[in-house]
Design a protein around this motif. Structure first.
Motif, PDB file in Angstrom:
ATOM      1  N   ARG A  86       0.816  -1.212   0.000  1.00 34.40           N
ATOM      2  CA  ARG A  86       0.000   0.000   0.000  1.00 34.40           C
ATOM      3  C   ARG A  86       0.851   1.264   0.000  1.00 34.40           C
ATOM      4  N   ASN A  87       2.053   1.200   0.618  1.00 33.36           N
ATOM      5  CA  ASN A  87       3.001   2.321   0.622  1.00 33.36           C
ATOM      6  C   ASN A  87       2.428   3.589   1.237  1.00 33.36           C
ATOM      7  N   THR A  88       1.637   3.452   2.314  1.00 27.61           N
ATOM      8  CA  THR A  88       1.088   4.638   2.968  1.00 27.61           C
ATOM      9  C   THR A  88       1.908   5.080   4.175  1.00 27.61           C
ATOM     10  N   ASN A  89       2.725   4.189   4.737  1.00 28.08           N
ATOM     11  CA  ASN A  89       3.606   4.584   5.832  1.00 28.08           C
ATOM     12  C   ASN A  89       4.761   3.592   5.936  1.00 28.08           C
ATOM     13  N   LEU A  90       5.606   3.767   6.942  1.00 26.76           N
ATOM     14  CA  LEU A  90       6.811   2.954   7.095  1.00 26.76           C
ATOM     15  C   LEU A  90       6.550   1.543   7.604  1.00 26.76           C
ATOM     16  N   GLU A  91       5.359   1.272   8.088  1.00 31.77           N
ATOM     17  CA  GLU A  91       5.113   0.022   8.803  1.00 31.77           C
ATOM     18  C   GLU A  91       5.361  -1.208   7.941  1.00 31.77           C
ATOM     19  N   GLU A  92       4.895  -1.210   6.698  1.00 31.92           N
ATOM     20  CA  GLU A  92       5.064  -2.378   5.832  1.00 31.92           C
ATOM     21  C   GLU A  92       6.536  -2.741   5.631  1.00 31.92           C
ATOM     22  N   ALA A  93       7.381  -1.743   5.461  1.00 35.47           N
ATOM     23  CA  ALA A  93       8.789  -1.994   5.170  1.00 35.47           C
ATOM     24  C   ALA A  93       9.592  -2.370   6.407  1.00 35.47           C
ATOM     25  N   LEU A  94       9.314  -1.743   7.544  1.00 38.15           N
ATOM     26  CA  LEU A  94      10.181  -1.898   8.704  1.00 38.15           C
ATOM     27  C   LEU A  94       9.791  -3.031   9.636  1.00 38.15           C
ATOM     28  N   ARG A  95       8.629  -3.647   9.424  1.00 40.71           N
ATOM     29  CA  ARG A  95       8.274  -4.763  10.310  1.00 40.71           C
ATOM     30  C   ARG A  95       9.172  -5.973  10.062  1.00 40.71           C
ATOM     31  N   THR A  96       9.969  -5.945   8.987  1.00 44.65           N
ATOM     32  CA  THR A  96      10.885  -7.034   8.684  1.00 44.65           C
ATOM     33  C   THR A  96      12.213  -6.918   9.435  1.00 44.65           C
ATOM     34  N   VAL A  97      12.438  -5.825  10.175  1.00 41.93           N
ATOM     35  CA  VAL A  97      13.741  -5.546  10.787  1.00 41.93           C
ATOM     36  C   VAL A  97      13.765  -6.049  12.227  1.00 41.93           C
ATOM     37  N   PRO A  98      14.732  -6.899  12.613  1.00 41.87           N
ATOM     38  CA  PRO A  98      14.823  -7.341  14.009  1.00 41.87           C
ATOM     39  C   PRO A  98      15.226  -6.192  14.920  1.00 41.87           C
ATOM     40  N   GLY A  99      14.814  -6.270  16.185  1.00 40.62           N
ATOM     41  CA  GLY A  99      15.179  -5.245  17.148  1.00 40.62           C
ATOM     42  C   GLY A  99      14.389  -3.976  17.058  1.00 40.62           C
ATOM     43  N   LEU A 100      13.520  -3.878  16.057  1.00 40.53           N
ATOM     44  CA  LEU A 100      12.704  -2.687  15.851  1.00 40.53           C
ATOM     45  C   LEU A 100      11.233  -3.051  15.977  1.00 40.53           C
ATOM     46  N   VAL A 101      10.483  -2.197  16.664  1.00 41.16           N
ATOM     47  CA  VAL A 101       9.034  -2.366  16.768  1.00 41.16           C
ATOM     48  C   VAL A 101       8.382  -1.135  16.153  1.00 41.16           C
ATOM     49  N   ILE A 102       7.655  -1.343  15.063  1.00 41.83           N
ATOM     50  CA  ILE A 102       6.931  -0.233  14.438  1.00 41.83           C
ATOM     51  C   ILE A 102       5.446  -0.498  14.586  1.00 41.83           C
ATOM     52  N   ARG A 103       4.716   0.512  15.049  1.00 41.73           N
ATOM     53  CA  ARG A 103       3.321   0.327  15.423  1.00 41.73           C
ATOM     54  C   ARG A 103       2.427   1.265  14.644  1.00 41.73           C
ATOM     55  N   ASP A 104       1.351   0.692  14.131  1.00 39.25           N
ATOM     56  CA  ASP A 104       0.360   1.413  13.345  1.00 39.25           C
ATOM     57  C   ASP A 104      -0.857   1.632  14.242  1.00 39.25           C
ATOM     58  N   GLN A 105      -1.209   2.902  14.464  1.00 43.20           N
ATOM     59  CA  GLN A 105      -2.293   3.200  15.392  1.00 43.20           C
ATOM     60  C   GLN A 105      -3.666   3.054  14.765  1.00 43.20           C
ATOM     61  N   LEU A 106      -3.812   3.418  13.477  1.00 40.64           N
ATOM     62  CA  LEU A 106      -5.140   3.504  12.881  1.00 40.64           C
ATOM     63  C   LEU A 106      -5.310   2.645  11.632  1.00 40.64           C
ATOM     64  N   GLY A 107      -4.291   1.883  11.236  1.00 37.23           N
ATOM     65  CA  GLY A 107      -4.440   0.993  10.108  1.00 37.23           C
ATOM     66  C   GLY A 107      -4.224   1.652   8.772  1.00 37.23           C
ATOM     67  N   GLY A 108      -2.971   2.002   8.451  1.00 37.63           N
ATOM     68  CA  GLY A 108      -2.641   2.537   7.147  1.00 37.63           C
ATOM     69  C   GLY A 108      -2.542   4.035   7.052  1.00 37.63           C
ATOM     70  N   ALA A 109      -2.813   4.778   8.118  1.00 39.11           N
ATOM     71  CA  ALA A 109      -2.696   6.238   8.097  1.00 39.11           C
ATOM     72  C   ALA A 109      -1.274   6.630   8.501  1.00 39.11           C
ATOM     73  N   SER A 110      -1.103   7.898   8.877  1.00 43.57           N
ATOM     74  CA  SER A 110       0.248   8.389   9.153  1.00 43.57           C
ATOM     75  C   SER A 110       0.686   8.156  10.587  1.00 43.57           C
ATOM     76  N   ARG A 111      -0.220   7.809  11.471  1.00 44.99           N
ATOM     77  CA  ARG A 111       0.120   7.740  12.892  1.00 44.99           C
ATOM     78  C   ARG A 111       0.782   6.398  13.219  1.00 44.99           C
ATOM     79  N   VAL A 112       2.098   6.367  13.054  1.00 42.49           N
ATOM     80  CA  VAL A 112       2.889   5.215  13.440  1.00 42.49           C
ATOM     81  C   VAL A 112       3.994   5.683  14.381  1.00 42.49           C
ATOM     82  N   THR A 113       4.467   4.777  15.207  1.00 47.39           N
ATOM     83  CA  THR A 113       5.603   5.070  16.070  1.00 47.39           C
ATOM     84  C   THR A 113       6.669   4.002  15.858  1.00 47.39           C
ATOM     85  N   ILE A 114       7.907   4.358  16.163  1.00 50.03           N
ATOM     86  CA  ILE A 114       9.037   3.451  15.986  1.00 50.03           C
ATOM     87  C   ILE A 114       9.789   3.342  17.307  1.00 50.03           C
ATOM     88  N   ALA A 115      10.116   2.114  17.703  1.00 52.68           N
ATOM     89  CA  ALA A 115      10.947   1.871  18.877  1.00 52.68           C
ATOM     90  C   ALA A 115      12.091   0.953  18.482  1.00 52.68           C
TER      91      ALA A 115
END
Length: 713
Positions: A86-115
């Motif tokens: 869908r390419n709407t935010n970073l979540e699709e790409a970065l969930r493949t990275v170990p040690g990183l937690v990327i969270r989508d708050q609303l399902g495809g919108a801009s509100r994501v956080t990275i830890a």
């Protein structure tokens, strides 16, 4: 028998190389003479995997991955822009990275956080505790924090580097990890692409881009534009985004490269708020009723809007055979307007800065050497006004007018010395000076500025046993100063809105060992780390001085944290068409000390980070153009508050993608369909840590669909 005359399209596929399609014209004489053949030059581009991949985030000098003594992952363009994304935010790409937690708050919108290794885990939105760079331009302001991750065109991203772990030696404050995004530069062959998508809950997206070269290859260009909107899974979660991005790379000669970027984003987002456990389990599409204002029997929305431009200019110049200098300037103006119950919050700021870097590869005696030094400067003035919302009794009233800002400069040096053909010793140090200023223009009192100064070192060792296998170890220190909003209140009894002169920066000390390599059709990485966090700041309640009553919160250093973890990843090409990849992360994070007021949370686990986090993906791509993939994300249970009395349930989410790339005349078309959360798992990915009123959960959709068509020519 010779083939018919005409235009043909050939597709070349080989293990370890990116598929390529070329057009061939075959001519056959009218008499039938000739063999009806045509010469074809089909050169495949190697997929950038393995230890020879050049990375910049970990060294700021363009070093090969196999020589870097740090945990770093590289996400390729094929993963980021693959068919079905869908390419709407970073979540699709970065969930493949170990040690990183990327969270989508609303399902495809801009509100994501990275830890990254816990850094940023308690943040409700945007970026904090890590550095996010887009073509070298920081999304973080001079104080270290960043807002919603807008103004990022994922469908034009070429690669993403993720440096997992403290990086203050190179990037200064708020660098518990680094995410460096690089956008495409035009290739020799002009390319145009149009993509149209639609899906569940009113999702619709149109994206177009053009890349290529001009003036005999002296100029490369990228231009893109998009429009995305969706109604959203939950009530009051609608979203829209319109933007464009552009990139020009000019090479006036073989020693100079000038890169200019300009982009714009207009984003609107309603925020549905967090739910209680009972609401999450029984009415997950509900909006938080306590976060909305009801006026004349009608509930008003929380719809906010953002405008952001990004301008950047980068000049690289080769001075001699061993010296190179790079200079970058950037200017990012931003304006937001968002309601909060009976008030409007309006903010405008300008993120501006410049940096200069010098790289020399001159040998040190008989030893190979790479020395990088540079200076970073960044300044962010911020104006924030809170006024009464139209239609309320306080309409037009000013509650606060903050004039704030941060200015920072840092000087760093990093040396990479080849002690032996296979052994590299890395050492670095940086000095940072960060000055915060703030004033509420409605108050007569003057607030004193606050300055933080820090020196952060790093040392590492890499042993490259073979060209395809290396091990490394490192020690580093990092720091994290409070952000501007956290400094507004002081714990001193003189009252509120006095710049906090007591709180100290969080300090992180890290030890790390790891290995990475490739053998045959497989590649792998494994890292073990231990971190200690000192002086972690937390909010503590203080009584207002008489004659005022009640309490206010201020930041104090009350906690120490110990962390250790394991991060692993592997990829195996089962056949030329089928690839299996996976990652697993184990995180054991706990408070060594946490005593604040009457609370004693010593020994408790750090909230927001699961102990177990795994991802697996099976990808398919054959010579006929058929593509597909199935991915599984498994996240373990984790705590939602410091008291460890509330948990976020474990969840497993399965996603499916299917597409077909084929030639149609002079164009390449790729229809696709994706099914997310195939088994309709009920889960909350981005919780509110230490939430008030028990409202911790942000439910995400059950099974949902998207489909689209990509046309390239």
């Amino acid at each position: 028998m010779p083939p018919n005359a005409g235009r043909y399209r050939l597709r070349g596929v080989a293990l370890g190389y990116r598929a390529r399609i070329v057009d061939v014209t075959v001519t056959v004489a009218a008499t039938g003479a000739g063999d009806g053949t045509a010469a074809v030059d089909l050169t495949l581009e190697a997929v950038p995997q393995g230890l020879g991949t050049v990375v910049t985030a970990a060294t700021r000098s363009g070093q090969q991955l196999g020589n870097v003594p740090a945990a770093i992952s590289v996400v390729s363009m094929e993963t980021i822009q693959g068919t079905g994304r869908r390419n709407t935010n970073l979540e699709e790409a970065l969930r493949t990275v170990p040690g990183l937690v990327i969270r989508d708050q609303l399902g495809g919108a801009s509100r994501v956080t990275i830890a990254i290794r816990g850094a940023g885990s308690s943040n409700a939105f945007g970026v904090r505790s890590i550095r996010l760079l887009i073509d070298g331009i920081p999304k973080n302001n001079a104080g270290g924090s960043g807002q919603d991750l807008a103004n990022l065109d994922m469908a034009s991203v070429q690669s993403i580097e993720v440096l997992r772990g403290p990086a203050s030696t190179l990037y200064g404050n708020q660098a518990g990890g680094v995410v460096a995004v690089t956008t495409e530069a035009g290739g020799e062959t002009p390319r145009r692409q149009l993509q149209v998508l639609g899906g569940s809950y009113g999702f619709a997206r149109v994206h177009g881009k053009a890349t290529g070269q001009a003036f005999g290859g002296a100029v490369s260009y990228l231009g893109s534009a998009w429009r995305t909107q969706q109604d959203g899974y939950r009530a009051n979660s609608n979203f829209d985004q319109t933007g464009f991005s552009s990139k020009l790379v000019y090479r006036p000669n073989d020693r100079s490269t000038i890169t200019g970027v300009m982009s714009y984003d207009n984003l609107g987002q309603d925020v549905s708020g967090a739910l209680t456990l009972e609401e999450f389990q029984t009415r997950p599409r509900l909006a938080d009723s306590t976060s909305f204002l009801t006026l004349n029997g009608r509930r008003l929305d929380n719809f906010g809007r953002l405008d952001e431009f990004r301008f950047g200019l980068n000049v690289q110049r080769t001075l001699t055979a061993t010296e190179q200098v790079e200079t970058q300037v950037f200017y990012v103006p931003r304006a937001t307007r968002s309601p909060s119950l009976a008030q409007y919050i309006q903010q405008s700021f300008v993120n501006r800065g410049a940096n200069v870097r010098l790289l020399t590869t001159r040998a040190l005696g008989a030893l190979g050497n790479r020395f990088t030094t540079g200076v970073d400067f960044q300044d962010t003035p911020i104006q924030t006004a809170t006024t009464g919302r139209a239609g309320t009794t306080s309409a037009g009233r000013s509650f606060s007018v903050f004039d704030e800002g941060a200015t920072t400069y840092g000087v760093y040096a990093l040396d990479e010395l080849s002690l032996h053909r296979d052994v590299t010793l890395t050492g670095g140090v940086r000095y940072d000076n960060i000055r915060f200023r703030q004033q509420n223009q409605l108050l007569a009192s003057v607030t004193e500025p606050r300055t933080f100064k820090r020196v952060t070192p790093k040392v590492g060792l890499t042993y490259r046993a073979t060209p395809s296998f290396s091990t490394f170890a490192n020690f580093s220190e990092s720091f994290e100063a409070p952000v501007i909003g956290q400094l507004r209140n002081s714990p001193a009894p003189t009252g509120e809105f006095v710049t906090n002169q007591v709180v100290r920066p969080l300090t992180v000390r890290t030890y790390e060992v790891g290995t990475r390599g490739a053998a045959g059709r497989a590649s792998f990485e494994a890292v073990v780390f231990r971190q200690s966090l000192r002086d972690q700041p937390v909010n503590v309640s203080f009584a207002r001085p008489a004659p005022a009553t009640g309490q206010f919160a201020a930041l104090v250093n009350a906690a120490e944290v110990r962390q250790w973890g394991v991060e692993t990843g592997a990829q195996l090409a089962l056949t030329s068409a089928l690839t299996l990849a996976g990652t697993y992360t184990y995180s054991d994070f706990a408070y060594d000390r946490f005593v604040a007021g009457t609370n004693d949370f010593t020994g408790n686990e750090l909230p927001g980070i699961p102990k177990h986090n795994a991802f697996a993906e099976l990808r398919y791509r054959d010579a006929r153009g058929l593509t597909g993939g199935i991915e599984v994300q498994s996240v373990g249970q984790f705590f939602l508050n410091d008291a460890n009395t509330v948990t976020n349930p474990a969840y497993q989410v399965v996603n499916l993608r299917l597409g077909w790339e084929r030639a149609l005349g002079a164009a390449q078309v790729a229809p696709f369909v994706a099914v997310n959360n195939l088994f309709s798992e009920a889960y909350s990915s981005q919780p509110q840590i230490n939430a008030a009123l028990g409202r911790y959960y942000n439910p995400l959709p059950g099974v949902n669909y998207s489909a689209g068509l990509r046309v390239a020519w």
